[in-house]
Design a protein around this motif. Sequence first.
Motif, mmCIF file in Angstrom:
data_model
loop_
_atom_site.group_PDB
_atom_site.id
_atom_site.type_symbol
_atom_site.label_atom_id
_atom_site.label_comp_id
_atom_site.label_asym_id
_atom_site.label_seq_id
_atom_site.Cartn_x
_atom_site.Cartn_y
_atom_site.Cartn_z
ATOM 1 N N GLN A 54 0.825 -1.212 0.000
ATOM 2 C CA GLN A 54 0.000 0.000 0.000
ATOM 3 C C GLN A 54 0.862 1.265 0.000
ATOM 4 O O GLN A 54 0.561 2.239 -0.690
ATOM 5 C CB GLN A 54 -0.925 -0.005 1.224
ATOM 6 N N LEU A 55 1.942 1.248 0.778
ATOM 7 C CA LEU A 55 2.853 2.388 0.788
ATOM 8 C C LEU A 55 3.513 2.575 -0.576
ATOM 9 O O LEU A 55 3.698 3.707 -1.052
ATOM 10 C CB LEU A 55 3.923 2.203 1.869
ATOM 11 N N ALA A 56 3.856 1.471 -1.226
ATOM 12 C CA ALA A 56 4.464 1.545 -2.557
ATOM 13 C C ALA A 56 3.487 2.142 -3.568
ATOM 14 O O ALA A 56 3.862 2.972 -4.404
ATOM 15 C CB ALA A 56 4.918 0.151 -2.996
ATOM 16 N N ILE A 57 2.227 1.734 -3.492
ATOM 17 C CA ILE A 57 1.209 2.283 -4.381
ATOM 18 C C ILE A 57 1.013 3.773 -4.107
ATOM 19 O O ILE A 57 0.847 4.578 -5.045
ATOM 20 C CB ILE A 57 -0.120 1.521 -4.218
ATOM 21 N N ASP A 58 1.053 4.178 -2.841
ATOM 22 C CA ASP A 58 0.991 5.599 -2.491
ATOM 23 C C ASP A 58 2.073 6.384 -3.230
ATOM 24 O O ASP A 58 1.828 7.471 -3.768
ATOM 25 C CB ASP A 58 1.194 5.777 -0.985
ATOM 26 N N LEU A 59 3.294 5.848 -3.222
ATOM 27 C CA LEU A 59 4.416 6.521 -3.883
ATOM 28 C C LEU A 59 4.168 6.692 -5.372
ATOM 29 O O LEU A 59 4.447 7.744 -5.953
ATOM 30 C CB LEU A 59 5.699 5.715 -3.679
ATOM 31 N N ILE A 60 3.638 5.645 -6.004
ATOM 32 C CA ILE A 60 3.400 5.694 -7.449
ATOM 33 C C ILE A 60 2.329 6.723 -7.785
ATOM 34 O O ILE A 60 2.486 7.543 -8.702
ATOM 35 C CB ILE A 60 3.005 4.292 -7.963
#
Length: 263
Positions: free
Chosen positions: A29-35
């Motif tokens: 979820q944090l990775a998707i936030d970054l994208i």
Amino acid sequence: MFVPCGQSVPDLTNFTLLMPAVSVGNVGQLAIDLIISTLNMSKIGYFYTDCLVPMVGNNPYATEEENSEELSINTEVYASPSKKLVVLQLRSIFIKYKSKSFCEKLLAWVKSSCCARIIVLSSSHSYHRDDVQLQSTPFRYLLTPAMQKSVQNKITSLNWVEMEKSQCIPEMSDSEICIRIPGGGITKTLYDESCSKEIQMAVLLKFVSEGDNIPDAISLVEYLNEWIQILKPSSDSPASALPWKIPSSWRLLFGSGLPPALF
């Protein structure tokens, strides 16, 4: 299940769907936030579903006062037409016994939307690693048979390590061998369903521990970027110097700090 923000349903033909699994450390979820934040992706809709715990909050990607009061909910869909990317963000946990139903509905939507493939960003408990996994990279990948046909050569050229199979019941020496992703949430269910439905899916995951998982999220996004080049590194700067944009909501990731009145 999908409700568009506008009057018409957006055309997602041949788009790549990126999504997280609600897994250990919330790394996906944090990775998707970054994208979403880095590409300044536009919200195109949301999922109306009874499979996740309801929630509502402020805009996690607010950049100015005018858009800080926009609301966000538990499942939202963002898109970047220029990059042929559509992103699903999950912000709450699954209701008991509802995760398989969600996976089935999600894959039905993917097929009806004519998305080309799915990439799931996930994580797994680092303390479950065996000796071989402890001595190698913390990243692993999985490809469904349908996906292998189109990307196996590219993945091989990256020298990535495929997720190993292990005993389905670790305590039993004669247990069958299968793929296990402890702490991976719906990752295994999504993978199995995609295999049976001949859907092109890749799982990228990292072995992590609970804590400050921001570094894990950044490294997982950079791992993904090696493959699909969301951001292209310049010739004179390393991949680790890519300008990932931290969402404004991360300022409160561990709360708002101690109130001065306490002192």
